[in-house]
Structures are given as C-alpha cells and as structure tokens.
Design a protein around this motif. Structure first.
Motif, PDB file in Angstrom:
ATOM      1  N   ASP A 178      -1.295  -2.310   0.573  1.00 25.86           N
ATOM      2  CA  ASP A 178      -0.461  -3.500   0.487  1.00 25.86           C
ATOM      3  C   ASP A 178      -0.656  -4.313   1.758  1.00 25.86           C
ATOM      4  O   ASP A 178      -1.571  -4.032   2.546  1.00 25.86           O
ATOM      5  CB  ASP A 178       1.011  -3.140   0.238  1.00 25.86           C
ATOM      6  CG  ASP A 178       1.643  -2.353   1.390  1.00 25.86           C
ATOM      7  OD1 ASP A 178       1.040  -2.281   2.488  1.00 25.86           O
ATOM      8  OD2 ASP A 178       2.750  -1.821   1.201  1.00 25.86           O
ATOM      9  N   ALA A 179       0.193  -5.304   1.968  1.00 25.13           N
ATOM     10  CA  ALA A 179       0.029  -6.177   3.129  1.00 25.13           C
ATOM     11  C   ALA A 179       0.179  -5.426   4.447  1.00 25.13           C
ATOM     12  O   ALA A 179      -0.330  -5.866   5.482  1.00 25.13           O
ATOM     13  CB  ALA A 179       1.040  -7.319   3.063  1.00 25.13           C
ATOM     14  N   GLY A 180       0.864  -4.284   4.413  1.00 27.45           N
ATOM     15  CA  GLY A 180       1.111  -3.538   5.646  1.00 27.45           C
ATOM     16  C   GLY A 180       0.057  -2.510   5.997  1.00 27.45           C
ATOM     17  O   GLY A 180       0.021  -2.016   7.122  1.00 27.45           O
ATOM     18  N   GLY A 204       2.264   0.440   8.647  1.00 28.10           N
ATOM     19  CA  GLY A 204       2.897  -0.705   7.998  1.00 28.10           C
ATOM     20  C   GLY A 204       3.107  -0.563   6.506  1.00 28.10           C
ATOM     21  O   GLY A 204       3.771  -1.400   5.883  1.00 28.10           O
ATOM     22  N   TYR A 205       2.559   0.488   5.909  1.00 26.55           N
ATOM     23  CA  TYR A 205       2.686   0.680   4.462  1.00 26.55           C
ATOM     24  C   TYR A 205       4.067   1.240   4.152  1.00 26.55           C
ATOM     25  O   TYR A 205       4.458   2.278   4.675  1.00 26.55           O
ATOM     26  CB  TYR A 205       1.595   1.623   3.960  1.00 26.55           C
ATOM     27  CG  TYR A 205       1.598   1.819   2.456  1.00 26.55           C
ATOM     28  CD1 TYR A 205       0.835   1.004   1.632  1.00 26.55           C
ATOM     29  CD2 TYR A 205       2.366   2.814   1.869  1.00 26.55           C
ATOM     30  CE1 TYR A 205       0.832   1.175   0.252  1.00 26.55           C
ATOM     31  CE2 TYR A 205       2.374   2.996   0.494  1.00 26.55           C
ATOM     32  CZ  TYR A 205       1.609   2.176  -0.306  1.00 26.55           C
ATOM     33  OH  TYR A 205       1.616   2.354  -1.675  1.00 26.55           O
ATOM     34  N   ARG A 206       4.811   0.577   3.262  1.00 23.29           N
ATOM     35  CA  ARG A 206       6.200   0.957   2.997  1.00 23.29           C
ATOM     36  C   ARG A 206       6.400   1.628   1.644  1.00 23.29           C
ATOM     37  O   ARG A 206       7.497   2.091   1.348  1.00 23.29           O
ATOM     38  CB  ARG A 206       7.098  -0.288   3.064  1.00 23.29           C
ATOM     39  CG  ARG A 206       7.005  -1.063   4.361  1.00 23.29           C
ATOM     40  CD  ARG A 206       7.510  -0.271   5.541  1.00 23.29           C
ATOM     41  NE  ARG A 206       8.945  -0.059   5.484  1.00 23.29           N
ATOM     42  CZ  ARG A 206       9.628   0.648   6.381  1.00 23.29           C
ATOM     43  NH1 ARG A 206       8.990   1.235   7.378  1.00 23.29           N
ATOM     44  NH2 ARG A 206      10.938   0.795   6.270  1.00 23.29           N
ATOM     45  N   GLY A 207       5.369   1.667   0.818  1.00 23.13           N
ATOM     46  CA  GLY A 207       5.539   2.185  -0.534  1.00 23.13           C
ATOM     47  C   GLY A 207       5.244   3.669  -0.654  1.00 23.13           C
ATOM     48  O   GLY A 207       5.185   4.415   0.336  1.00 23.13           O
ATOM     49  N   TYR A 208       5.010   4.085  -1.911  1.00 21.41           N
ATOM     50  CA  TYR A 208       4.795   5.499  -2.220  1.00 21.41           C
ATOM     51  C   TYR A 208       3.602   5.688  -3.160  1.00 21.41           C
ATOM     52  O   TYR A 208       3.493   6.711  -3.818  1.00 21.41           O
ATOM     53  CB  TYR A 208       6.054   6.095  -2.856  1.00 21.41           C
ATOM     54  CG  TYR A 208       7.262   6.034  -1.950  1.00 21.41           C
ATOM     55  CD1 TYR A 208       7.630   7.125  -1.172  1.00 21.41           C
ATOM     56  CD2 TYR A 208       8.021   4.869  -1.850  1.00 21.41           C
ATOM     57  CE1 TYR A 208       8.726   7.065  -0.328  1.00 21.41           C
ATOM     58  CE2 TYR A 208       9.118   4.797  -1.008  1.00 21.41           C
ATOM     59  CZ  TYR A 208       9.463   5.894  -0.246  1.00 21.41           C
ATOM     60  OH  TYR A 208      10.543   5.827   0.599  1.00 21.41           O
ATOM     61  N   GLY A 209       2.736   4.693  -3.228  1.00 18.89           N
ATOM     62  CA  GLY A 209       1.583   4.800  -4.114  1.00 18.89           C
ATOM     63  C   GLY A 209       1.932   4.645  -5.573  1.00 18.89           C
ATOM     64  O   GLY A 209       1.291   5.256  -6.440  1.00 18.89           O
ATOM     65  N   ALA A 210       2.927   3.807  -5.879  1.00 15.92           N
ATOM     66  CA  ALA A 210       3.393   3.649  -7.264  1.00 15.92           C
ATOM     67  C   ALA A 210       2.287   3.262  -8.247  1.00 15.92           C
ATOM     68  O   ALA A 210       2.283   3.754  -9.382  1.00 15.92           O
ATOM     69  CB  ALA A 210       4.533   2.633  -7.319  1.00 15.92           C
ATOM     70  N   PRO A 211       1.319   2.398  -7.870  1.00 16.40           N
ATOM     71  CA  PRO A 211       0.256   2.075  -8.833  1.00 16.40           C
ATOM     72  C   PRO A 211      -0.550   3.293  -9.286  1.00 16.40           C
ATOM     73  O   PRO A 211      -1.167   3.272 -10.354  1.00 16.40           O
ATOM     74  CB  PRO A 211      -0.626   1.084  -8.059  1.00 16.40           C
ATOM     75  CG  PRO A 211       0.287   0.465  -7.056  1.00 16.40           C
ATOM     76  CD  PRO A 211       1.207   1.576  -6.647  1.00 16.40           C
ATOM     77  N   ASN A 212      -0.546   4.347  -8.478  1.00 13.40           N
ATOM     78  CA  ASN A 212      -1.299   5.549  -8.827  1.00 13.40           C
ATOM     79  C   ASN A 212      -0.476   6.567  -9.619  1.00 13.40           C
ATOM     80  O   ASN A 212      -1.027   7.565 -10.097  1.00 13.40           O
ATOM     81  CB  ASN A 212      -1.819   6.229  -7.556  1.00 13.40           C
ATOM     82  CG  ASN A 212      -2.822   5.377  -6.816  1.00 13.40           C
ATOM     83  OD1 ASN A 212      -3.627   4.679  -7.423  1.00 13.40           O
ATOM     84  ND2 ASN A 212      -2.780   5.415  -5.491  1.00 13.40           N
TER      85      ASN A 212
END
Length: 227
Positions: A178-180, A204-212
């Motif tokens: 992502d942007a981070g 900087g990445y804040r997610g959890y790999g949701a697309p995967n």
C-alpha cells in the motif's frame, strides 16, 4: 497457589479470557515471578515478536466484540472488510492501538446458519520472512502451499524481480503493498484449529494482507479436502 501473583481478568463476548498482568510495577506483584528464569534460545528462527492475533467470532458476537475491544481495551477499530471464502463471505475487522504494538483481527463466518469452524491464528513478526520460512521448513515444519497462478497474477500487478518471485513461489510467500510499504507473509499448515503466520511488515504498512486472504482461505480449503 497462594504465592502466585493475582491476575485480574475479563471475558470477551466470545468467551476469550483477557488477563491483565502487572509488569515492573513497584506496588503490584509481578507475574513474571511465578516462572523460573531460563536462558533465551540462541536461535529464535528469525521471529522477533507477535505481530497480531486473529480471533474468529460467533456471528452474533461480531459487533459486540468490536465494541468490547474499543471500550474495554481502548483499541481503535478499522474499517470492516468482506473477504471471499470458499463457504461464502467472511467479514473481518481489525482493532489496534495507536502505535500498532497491539493488533487483533476479528473475523466471522458468512451467516447465522454457517457452522463452518474457522481456525484461529497467531502472526509472528520477522525482519526476513524468506529466511524465517526456510528455517521453519528445514526444521520439518509444513508451509501452506499457494497455487501457482497466484504468482502469475502477482507478477502482473507488481514489478518484482523474477528471482524474488520464484523464491516466493517456492515458499508460499504472499505479497501486498500500500502507500505505506510492503507486506510479505506466509502460513503454516493448520493443526487442529490453529495455524501460524510469518509476517514481514514495512513500518508504514498498516494492513493485514487482506487482498491475499481469499487465496489463503482457498489454499487451506484445498488442503483440508485432500487429506
């Protein structure tokens, strides 16, 4: 035992028990005194800390669980995400504190009539997921195989070197950005109702790999049905 440090606890809506442990507080018993000191292992396999905990919720407790973690633990709830599961849609929402040192991903099955038992999992952080995955496999651990077409799609979506892609393909490592920053992660096979995730997260990445997540869920379903 009478000499054990007292631990206050509360129960989350799904029955998960949360213990509040005093650490280094002069006026409170330290829970670490209940355990004998042991030497730290020379090789931790590249694992540094817990990245996040994923808890599957009963469908009728999902909203209560998010409210509980916000009101009792002071965690901020992120946007709810619907993930495609072989059994239907699986709803997910993460809660975390401001600096991301505490992260809990809450998930729920597709519908009230869905009696599918989703496994819980613990994500362990490493600064080199490739090395950690290789160590795990060399020690006899079994990594979750990922379908080859995922990496064909990954090559089309991200400009990754061929050698890096082949390494990910060999170890079943998934990739998101992502942007981070970037997020690299892989999974162990499920044992009982538990599996582990190895995570390399850019700061900087804040997610959890949701697309995967749909890829992982489909791969787990395939392993379950072929056993």
């Amino acid at each position: 035992a009478p000499e054990d440090a007292p631990l206050d606890a509360v129960a989350a809506p799904d029955g998960t028990e949360l213990f509040f442990c005093a650490t280094g507080k002069p006026h409170l018993p330290d829970w670490r005194a209940d355990f004998e000191d042991v030497a730290a292992p020379a090789d931790t396999g590249g694992v540094e800390r817990v990245d996040h905990l994923a808890l599957t919720q009963p469908w009728h407790h999902f909203d209560k669980a998010a409210l509980f973690h916000r009101s009792v633990l002071g965690l901020d709830a992120q946007e709810s995400v619907d993930v495609v599961d072989p059994y239907g849609l699986q709803r997910s929402r993460a809660v975390a504190n401001a600096d991301g040192s505490v992260r809990i991903a809450l998930g729920v099955g597709a519908a009230p009539t869905d009696d599918t038992v989703h496994a819980q999992h613990l994500a362990l952080a490493t600064d080199d997921v490739v090395a950690a995955a290789r160590r795990f496999r060399a020690a006899g651990g079994r990594l979750l195989p990922i379908p080859a077409n995922y990496y064909d799609d990954l090559a089309a979506r991200h400009d990754l070197p061929d050698e890096e892609l082949e390494t990910y393909r060999d170890l079943g490592i998934l990739y998101d950005r992502d942007a981070g920053g970037a997020f690299r992660h892989c999974y162990t096979e499920t044992v009982g109702r538990l599996f582990f995730e190895l995570v390399q997260r850019d700061p900087g990445y804040r997610g959890y790999g949701a697309p995967n997540a749909p890829v992982r869920l489909a791969a787990q379903h395939a392993r379950h049905t072929t056993r």
